[in-house]
Design a protein around this motif. Sequence first.
Motif, PDB file in Angstrom:
ATOM      1  N   GLY A  37       0.824  -1.211   0.143  1.00 53.96           N
ATOM      2  CA  GLY A  37      -0.004  -0.022   0.041  1.00 53.96           C
ATOM      3  C   GLY A  37       0.882   1.217   0.075  1.00 53.96           C
ATOM      4  N   ALA A  38       1.971   1.228   0.686  1.00 52.80           N
ATOM      5  CA  ALA A  38       2.915   2.387   0.924  1.00 52.80           C
ATOM      6  C   ALA A  38       3.583   2.675  -0.653  1.00 52.80           C
ATOM      7  N   MET A  39       3.538   1.599  -1.303  1.00 53.47           N
ATOM      8  CA  MET A  39       4.343   1.580  -2.620  1.00 53.47           C
ATOM      9  C   MET A  39       3.322   2.271  -3.827  1.00 53.47           C
ATOM     10  N   GLY A  40       1.930   2.184  -3.223  1.00 48.55           N
ATOM     11  CA  GLY A  40       1.291   2.725  -4.239  1.00 48.55           C
ATOM     12  C   GLY A  40       0.382   1.761  -5.017  1.00 48.55           C
ATOM     13  N   HIS A  41       0.602   0.417  -4.861  1.00 49.48           N
ATOM     14  CA  HIS A  41      -0.214  -0.532  -5.490  1.00 49.48           C
ATOM     15  C   HIS A  41      -1.410  -0.684  -4.691  1.00 49.48           C
ATOM     16  N   ALA A  42      -2.462  -1.195  -5.852  1.00 48.18           N
ATOM     17  CA  ALA A  42      -3.775  -1.304  -5.137  1.00 48.18           C
ATOM     18  C   ALA A  42      -3.791  -2.561  -4.469  1.00 48.18           C
ATOM     19  N   VAL A  43      -4.363  -2.842  -3.560  1.00 48.39           N
ATOM     20  CA  VAL A  43      -4.375  -3.947  -2.616  1.00 48.39           C
ATOM     21  C   VAL A  43      -5.911  -4.360  -2.359  1.00 48.39           C
ATOM     22  N   ALA A  44      -6.114  -5.538  -2.820  1.00 47.88           N
ATOM     23  CA  ALA A  44      -7.776  -6.195  -3.016  1.00 47.88           C
ATOM     24  C   ALA A  44      -8.473  -5.190  -3.577  1.00 47.88           C
ATOM     25  N   GLY A  45      -8.004  -4.636  -4.646  1.00 43.22           N
ATOM     26  CA  GLY A  45      -8.625  -3.840  -5.568  1.00 43.22           C
ATOM     27  C   GLY A  45      -9.150  -2.435  -5.059  1.00 43.22           C
ATOM     28  N   ARG A  46      -8.379  -2.243  -3.899  1.00 45.50           N
ATOM     29  CA  ARG A  46      -8.500  -0.586  -3.446  1.00 45.50           C
ATOM     30  C   ARG A  46      -7.192  -0.129  -3.247  1.00 45.50           C
ATOM     31  N   ARG A  47      -7.197   1.135  -3.624  1.00 43.29           N
ATOM     32  CA  ARG A  47      -5.861   1.802  -3.399  1.00 43.29           C
ATOM     33  C   ARG A  47      -5.923   2.545  -2.100  1.00 43.29           C
ATOM     34  N   HIS A  48      -7.002   2.799  -1.538  1.00 47.74           N
ATOM     35  CA  HIS A  48      -6.835   3.332  -0.104  1.00 47.74           C
ATOM     36  C   HIS A  48      -7.737   2.733   1.008  1.00 47.74           C
ATOM     37  N   TYR A  49      -7.428   3.013   2.057  1.00 47.34           N
ATOM     38  CA  TYR A  49      -8.332   2.352   3.013  1.00 47.34           C
ATOM     39  C   TYR A  49      -8.607   3.519   3.986  1.00 47.34           C
ATOM     40  N   TRP A  50      -9.778   3.804   4.430  1.00 47.61           N
ATOM     41  CA  TRP A  50     -10.013   4.553   5.504  1.00 47.61           C
ATOM     42  C   TRP A  50     -11.693   4.788   5.607  1.00 47.61           C
TER      43      TRP A  50
END
Length: 50
Positions: A37-50
């Motif tokens: 996530g810090a590298m800018g890759h989308a994780v599980a189809g999401r780019r950001h979590y909040w």
Amino acid sequence: MVLGIILLVIGFLTGISILWTIGIILAVVGAILWILGAMGHAVAGRRHYW
């Protein structure tokens, strides 16, 4: 990742090895997802979590 660290501590203090093992797995998976996530890759189809 936080849950993994909590389980590591509880497993260490109580001597329950399954908590220790699950804690290590959760901490490692959390660290990998955090780095991705810090590298800018989308994780599980999401780019950001909040």
